[in-house]
Scaffold this motif. Structure first.
Motif, mmCIF file in Angstrom:
data_model
loop_
_atom_site.group_PDB
_atom_site.id
_atom_site.type_symbol
_atom_site.label_atom_id
_atom_site.label_comp_id
_atom_site.label_asym_id
_atom_site.label_seq_id
_atom_site.Cartn_x
_atom_site.Cartn_y
_atom_site.Cartn_z
ATOM 1 N N MET A 396 -41.194 -34.077 10.477
ATOM 2 C CA MET A 396 -40.979 -32.828 11.195
ATOM 3 C C MET A 396 -42.156 -32.562 12.132
ATOM 4 S SD MET A 396 -39.638 -29.342 9.594
ATOM 5 C CE MET A 396 -41.021 -28.774 8.657
ATOM 6 N N ASN A 397 -41.863 -32.089 13.309
ATOM 7 C CA ASN A 397 -42.845 -31.740 14.347
ATOM 8 C C ASN A 397 -43.273 -32.923 15.212
ATOM 9 O OD1 ASN A 397 -42.985 -28.973 13.658
ATOM 10 N ND2 ASN A 397 -44.380 -29.470 11.989
ATOM 11 N N ASP A 398 -42.829 -34.120 14.884
ATOM 12 C CA ASP A 398 -43.163 -35.265 15.733
ATOM 13 C C ASP A 398 -42.465 -35.158 17.083
ATOM 14 O OD1 ASP A 398 -44.860 -36.536 14.046
ATOM 15 O OD2 ASP A 398 -43.452 -38.098 13.384
ATOM 16 N N ILE A 399 -43.188 -35.559 18.119
ATOM 17 C CA ILE A 399 -42.561 -35.659 19.435
ATOM 18 C C ILE A 399 -42.523 -37.127 19.839
ATOM 19 C CG2 ILE A 399 -42.858 -35.131 21.888
ATOM 20 C CD1 ILE A 399 -43.715 -32.365 21.011
ATOM 21 N N LEU A 400 -41.312 -37.594 20.132
ATOM 22 C CA LEU A 400 -41.111 -39.016 20.401
ATOM 23 C C LEU A 400 -40.445 -39.224 21.746
ATOM 24 C CD1 LEU A 400 -39.361 -39.999 17.035
ATOM 25 C CD2 LEU A 400 -41.785 -40.280 17.540
ATOM 26 N N ARG A 401 -40.831 -40.283 22.406
ATOM 27 C CA ARG A 401 -40.073 -40.743 23.574
ATOM 28 C C ARG A 401 -39.033 -41.727 23.050
ATOM 29 N NH1 ARG A 401 -41.104 -41.389 29.104
ATOM 30 N NH2 ARG A 401 -41.777 -39.249 28.916
ATOM 31 N N VAL A 402 -37.745 -41.463 23.334
ATOM 32 C CA VAL A 402 -36.683 -42.290 22.763
ATOM 33 C C VAL A 402 -35.658 -42.697 23.818
ATOM 34 C CG1 VAL A 402 -36.835 -41.111 20.521
ATOM 35 C CG2 VAL A 402 -35.152 -40.340 22.197
ATOM 36 N N ARG A 403 -34.870 -43.691 23.443
ATOM 37 C CA ARG A 403 -33.699 -44.019 24.239
ATOM 38 C C ARG A 403 -32.478 -43.896 23.327
ATOM 39 N NH1 ARG A 403 -34.662 -49.344 26.575
ATOM 40 N NH2 ARG A 403 -33.362 -50.157 24.902
ATOM 41 N N LEU A 404 -31.462 -43.184 23.797
ATOM 42 C CA LEU A 404 -30.270 -42.961 22.984
ATOM 43 C C LEU A 404 -29.075 -43.626 23.633
ATOM 44 C CD1 LEU A 404 -31.000 -39.214 22.426
ATOM 45 C CD2 LEU A 404 -30.460 -40.725 20.519
ATOM 46 N N LYS A 405 -28.285 -44.257 22.800
ATOM 47 C CA LYS A 405 -27.055 -44.874 23.279
ATOM 48 C C LYS A 405 -25.898 -43.969 22.888
ATOM 49 C CE LYS A 405 -26.338 -49.633 22.834
ATOM 50 N NZ LYS A 405 -26.025 -50.695 21.863
ATOM 51 N N LEU A 406 -25.071 -43.617 23.850
ATOM 52 C CA LEU A 406 -24.001 -42.647 23.597
ATOM 53 C C LEU A 406 -22.640 -43.317 23.609
ATOM 54 C CD1 LEU A 406 -25.203 -40.016 26.226
ATOM 55 C CD2 LEU A 406 -25.917 -40.202 23.837
ATOM 56 N N GLN A 407 -21.737 -42.754 22.816
ATOM 57 C CA GLN A 407 -20.394 -43.313 22.763
ATOM 58 C C GLN A 407 -19.587 -42.954 24.018
ATOM 59 O OE1 GLN A 407 -17.858 -41.843 19.630
ATOM 60 N NE2 GLN A 407 -17.432 -43.925 18.965
ATOM 61 N N GLN A 408 -19.861 -41.757 24.531
ATOM 62 C CA GLN A 408 -19.207 -41.326 25.776
ATOM 63 C C GLN A 408 -20.277 -40.795 26.716
ATOM 64 O OE1 GLN A 408 -16.433 -38.423 24.402
ATOM 65 N NE2 GLN A 408 -15.263 -40.016 23.348
ATOM 66 N N PRO A 409 -20.014 -40.827 28.007
ATOM 67 C CA PRO A 409 -21.061 -40.380 28.927
ATOM 68 C C PRO A 409 -21.315 -38.874 28.854
ATOM 69 C CG PRO A 409 -19.046 -40.905 30.122
ATOM 70 C CD PRO A 409 -18.824 -41.322 28.710
ATOM 71 N N LEU A 410 -22.530 -38.504 29.157
ATOM 72 C CA LEU A 410 -22.879 -37.097 29.370
ATOM 73 C C LEU A 410 -23.207 -36.945 30.850
ATOM 74 C CD1 LEU A 410 -25.231 -36.386 26.318
ATOM 75 C CD2 LEU A 410 -22.824 -35.734 26.586
ATOM 76 N N PHE A 411 -23.090 -35.702 31.326
ATOM 77 C CA PHE A 411 -23.366 -35.425 32.743
ATOM 78 C C PHE A 411 -24.671 -34.670 32.808
ATOM 79 C CE2 PHE A 411 -18.834 -34.889 31.622
ATOM 80 C CZ PHE A 411 -18.512 -36.219 31.856
ATOM 81 N N VAL A 412 -25.714 -35.391 33.194
ATOM 82 C CA VAL A 412 -27.050 -34.847 32.967
ATOM 83 C C VAL A 412 -27.878 -34.778 34.247
ATOM 84 C CG1 VAL A 412 -26.995 -35.934 30.686
ATOM 85 C CG2 VAL A 412 -28.279 -37.029 32.514
ATOM 86 N N ASP A 413 -28.877 -33.914 34.179
ATOM 87 C CA ASP A 413 -29.971 -33.903 35.132
ATOM 88 C C ASP A 413 -31.238 -34.050 34.301
ATOM 89 O OD1 ASP A 413 -28.654 -33.033 37.773
ATOM 90 O OD2 ASP A 413 -27.915 -31.523 36.370
ATOM 91 N N SER A 414 -32.342 -34.323 34.974
ATOM 92 C CA SER A 414 -33.572 -34.347 34.198
ATOM 93 C C SER A 414 -33.933 -32.903 33.858
ATOM 94 C CB SER A 414 -34.687 -35.028 34.973
ATOM 95 O OG SER A 414 -35.076 -34.213 36.035
ATOM 96 N N TYR A 415 -34.589 -32.717 32.723
ATOM 97 C CA TYR A 415 -34.927 -31.374 32.270
ATOM 98 C C TYR A 415 -35.799 -30.651 33.281
ATOM 99 C CZ TYR A 415 -36.214 -27.638 29.029
ATOM 100 O OH TYR A 415 -36.406 -26.412 28.425
ATOM 101 N N ALA A 416 -36.636 -31.408 33.977
ATOM 102 C CA ALA A 416 -37.503 -30.797 34.981
ATOM 103 C C ALA A 416 -36.673 -30.156 36.099
ATOM 104 C CB ALA A 416 -38.452 -31.840 35.560
ATOM 105 N N ASP A 417 -35.488 -30.715 36.362
ATOM 106 C CA ASP A 417 -34.640 -30.173 37.419
ATOM 107 C C ASP A 417 -33.686 -29.097 36.919
ATOM 108 O OD1 ASP A 417 -35.735 -31.847 39.287
ATOM 109 O OD2 ASP A 417 -34.228 -33.429 38.994
ATOM 110 N N ASN A 418 -33.287 -29.199 35.657
ATOM 111 C CA ASN A 418 -32.269 -28.289 35.162
ATOM 112 C C ASN A 418 -32.384 -28.155 33.643
ATOM 113 O OD1 ASN A 418 -29.752 -27.057 34.396
ATOM 114 N ND2 ASN A 418 -28.993 -27.614 36.425
ATOM 115 N N ARG A 419 -32.750 -26.971 33.195
ATOM 116 C CA ARG A 419 -32.992 -26.811 31.764
ATOM 117 C C ARG A 419 -31.705 -26.880 30.952
ATOM 118 N NH1 ARG A 419 -37.653 -22.215 31.033
ATOM 119 N NH2 ARG A 419 -37.374 -22.668 28.844
ATOM 120 N N THR A 420 -30.579 -26.541 31.540
ATOM 121 C CA THR A 420 -29.336 -26.561 30.758
ATOM 122 C C THR A 420 -28.741 -27.956 30.688
ATOM 123 O OG1 THR A 420 -28.938 -24.298 31.472
ATOM 124 C CG2 THR A 420 -27.089 -25.470 30.481
ATOM 125 N N THR A 421 -28.654 -28.637 31.832
ATOM 126 C CA THR A 421 -28.041 -29.963 31.817
ATOM 127 C C THR A 421 -29.048 -31.049 31.453
ATOM 128 O OG1 THR A 421 -28.437 -30.065 34.188
ATOM 129 C CG2 THR A 421 -26.229 -29.425 33.467
#
Lengths: 441, 311
Positions: A396-421
């Motif tokens: 608990m409380n660890d901060i990690l840089r990770v790569r996640l493989k998803l079963q279906q695509p997500l529609f994303v922006d980087s957090y720096a550009d958009n906090r919701t997406t």
């Protein structure tokens, strides 16, 4: 260290045009270590703005007296749980409300010490601004840097460095200036932020809600003045349109609301995560890629010509497209990325360690997908910002840089550009607990 | 230094845009829960907070009908006017209304009273849990607000309750951004509070803006009361005047409307919502501090009740 370096602090990005008035709601968090005076500052802010009711005041006065304290213990105002009062500590995030003639405020009051990362991340996720408290006698300490980093990680661009207990160092400007310089040097490494430093005494209320004329060397605002006038995240939101679909509305014979006159109606409900939407605008529908024009925009029976970020609307389009919950209406010129592999920083929130081989659920906007942790790149030491090898067991409380493989695509922006997406939570499909929070790189 | 002067008290805002934001947040939560949960229900008592919630539900679903049934846990100690209002609103918004009575739990033996006139407010939890089991609800939406009480300020918007309805303050799910986790194990359910972030003043400002009808009890009227310390106890069949009490007829209104045996009115001359907003702005007492007999029992009365399954 892999930190994007913007050496100069940037004040321009958050300034409002002169004819704009700031939004009527500001969400902020307070952070500081145990004895920096966080509860006192919150108590003082609430009290000095007339937001402590007489019965509350009487109750905490009585308890303070019973405990033999000379002054009011303001933490009694904010620590609401039996265990908190027993132990004199803050266990969990609480939300406080106060208002002035100019604005309403929501304070995310996160505990300073125990489980600091997880609680701070929780409180920071919805905040426009962070107040970082420093004890003038101690200066910038590890915890100050940690909190600044976490605020940065969660995308808070507005920072207030509240240099507290200035009365205990005789309001010496040199002490204040040294703290401000050290803090700015540190924050400058993190990225673009706007820092307002304020020397104050929470206990005496100096520079909290009122301006201390006696401190001639400081000509900046009091804390309250600053909070009342600073733009919220919403005021600055110029990002392209993102509208995650929450529900599809269909009215046929018999399921219309009392005064709905349409016999047949089809529309899409959701909150604009960013951008604006006008009747006549063309939108691109993710994931189908189809385009359509907006024919109607509504909040209940009220028809709108234009909706802005954070509005919760019903949208009608000019053609029938297959759209369901989890799809997204977006700006056709600047669409989000549709991806099945995401790189992110995650904060592990659970007492159960991460199962590198295990399946998890990712909830991103209104879409939930299956995911696997494909790679754990490194762990961030939140005290030094150094990147470390990922430990055998993620705690608990660890901060990690990770790569996640998803079963279906997500529609994303980087957090720096958009906090919701750019944000998501990780849900354990067995316990259903929320086990991690992630920000997309 | 005492800066607690009238001119600094929470004045109404020059712009109402915070109400737009609070409304949008509530609509979002209502839609999320109804999209994700199998069998949600809206808890409805006929009080002002649930009146606001019902109105928000109307807006969240429009132009569809409200896709939620209403559930009222009736203590049997409600003002007739509130019950009539409840039924009228269910009809106006075209919602199915389920009523479950604490009286039935008493008859079954799952609620046992120490004495006949004891407040039935805390016992609602038992009847509520029985109703949740009976209908298989997995989410109960309610009009509670974090500013009502200190322990409430700690509760999540989507709060997990176990099969006993218990709230575990030390073991809450983290809640980040607007990503609500509504998943629960079989037998558990979530309590959802779409207006968590609203204050009493926000509620009144919204009632004014949206022209929401309320029971008349919320507005000043003449009523027989007995003074017990700083609390005005209404003289009713459940809270009769004791021998030697001085009964006065005064102009008063209710800030909260609940079980007769535990809600007290405040002296007031406010006859419109605007009057109430003005009074709320100037008032130096919290909503519950002045009006709830049950929260005064101890500093942690509400937290205790919530651990036992109370809303």
């Amino acid at each position: 260290m892999n930190i994007s370096a913007h050496p100069s602090l940037d004040n321009e990005m958050t300034e409002l045009a002169p004819n704009q008035s700031p939004s009527g709601l500001l969400r902020f968090i307070t952070a500081g270590s145990v004895d920096d005076g966080k509860s006192t500052l919150i108590g003082r802010l609430l009290y000095d703005t007339g937001n402590v009711a007489a019965d509350q005041l009487a109750s905490i006065q009585a308890t303070s007296q019973k405990r033999g304290l000379a002054a009011i213990d303001w933490s009694l105002l904010t620590d609401g749980l039996i265990a908190e009062r027993e132990q004199g500590i803050t266990i969990d995030v609480a939300y406080r409300y106060f208002s002035t003639a100019r604005r309403k405020f929501i304070i995310g009051d996160a505990p300073g010490h125990e489980q600091y990362t997880r609680n701070m991340v929780t409180a920071a996720s919805s905040a426009d601004l962070a107040i970082l408290l420093v004890d003038a006698r101690k200066g910038v300490i590890t915890q100050t840097r940690r909190h600044a980093y976490l605020a940065h990680l969660l995308g808070i661009r507005e920072l207030v460095l509240a240099v507290n207990k200035m009365d205990l160092v005789d309001w010496q400007p040199s002490i204040y200036q040294a703290i401000v310089d050290e803090f700015n040097a540190f924050v400058g490494q993190l990225g673009r932020h706007h820092v307002q430093a304020i020397p104050l005494s929470a206990l005496n209320g100096t520079n909290v809600a009122t301006h201390a004329e006696a401190i001639t060397w400081y000509d900046g605002p009091s804390l309250l003045e600053h909070l009342e006038t600073i733009p919220s995240r919403r005021d600055a939101d110029q990002a392209p349109l993102r509208l995650p679909v929450q529900r599809v509305v269909r009215v046929m014979m018999g399921n219309g609301a009392n005064d709905a006159t349409d016999v047949e109606f089809r529309g899409y409900q959701g909150t604009l995560a960013s951008g604006h939407l006008q009747v006549g605008d063309e939108v691109e529908v993710m994931p189908s890629g189809h385009r359509a024009r907006v024919t109607r925009l509504n909040i209940a029976e009220r028809a709108l010509q234009k909706a802005s970020a954070d509005s919760s609307v019903v949208v009608s389009l000019d053609r029938e497209i297959d759209i369901s919950r989890g799809d997204m209406l977006s700006d056709p010129v600047h669409p989000p990325r549709a991806i099945k592999i995401i790189t992110a920083d995650v904060c592990w929130l659970s007492e159960q360690p991460l199962q590198a081989q295990g399946k998890y659920l990712i909830k991103h906007t209104t879409r939930t997908v299956n995911a696997l942790f494909d790679d754990l790149s490194y762990r961030v030491d939140v005290n030094t910002l150094a990147h470390e090898a990922v430990p055998e067991k993620t705690v608990m409380n660890d901060i990690l840089r990770v790569r996640l493989k998803l079963q279906q695509p997500l529609f994303v922006d980087s957090y720096a550009d958009n906090r919701t997406t750019g944000s998501f939570i990780v849900i354990d499909p067995v316990s259903f607990h929320t086990v991690a929070a992630g920000v997309i790189i | 230094m005492n800066l607690q002067s009238k001119d600094l008290l929470n004045m109404p805002h020059p712009s109402a845009d915070h109400l737009d934001l609070l409304e949008a947040e509530a609509l979002f939560i209502l839609r999320e829960v109804t999209a994700e949960c199998r069998h949600p229900v809206l808890l409805y008592s006929g009080g002002k907070d649930s009146a606001v919630l019902l109105h928000l539900a109307y807006k969240a679903f429009h132009p569809e009908r409200i896709g939620l049934a209403l559930l009222h846990i009736d203590t049997g100690h409600n003002y007739d006017e509130v019950i009539a209002y409840r039924d009228r609103m269910a009809e106006r918004y075209d919602c199915q209304l389920h009523v479950r009575n604490v009286e039935d739990s008493i008859r079954k033996g799952s609620v046992r009273l120490r004495h006949q006139l004891e407040s039935r407010n805390p016992h609602q939890s038992v009847t509520l849990m029985e109703a949740i089991a009976e209908f298989g609800f997995d989410a109960c939406l309610g009009g509670a607000r974090r500013d009502e009480e200190k322990s409430r300020a700690k509760e999540r918007i989507v709060s997990v309750r176990d099969e006993f309805g218990q709230w575990e303050p030390k073991n809450q799910r983290p809640e980040l951004w607007s990503l609500y986790n509504t998943r629960v194990a079989p037998g558990n359910h979530v309590r959802v509070f779409p207006i968590s972030n609203w204050t009493e003043l926000d509620v009144w400002q919204y009632i004014q803006r949206e022209d929401i009808e309320l029971p008349k009890l919320y507005f000043s009227h003449l009523r027989d009361i007995v003074r017990r310390g700083d609390i005005l106890v209404p003289v009713t069949h459940l809270t009769p005047a004791n021998h030697g009490d001085t009964v006065e007829t005064i102009s008063c209104r209710f800030r909260t409307v609940g079980d007769i045996s535990c809600t007290a009115p405040v002296a007031s001359t406010a006859i419109t919502v605007a009057d109430i907003i003005a009074e709320t702005t100037q008032c130096l007492l919290t909503e519950r501090g002045a009006t709830r007999l049950d929260d005064r029992a101890s500093e942690a009365a509400m937290e205790q009740r919530k651990k036992e399954g109370y809303f």
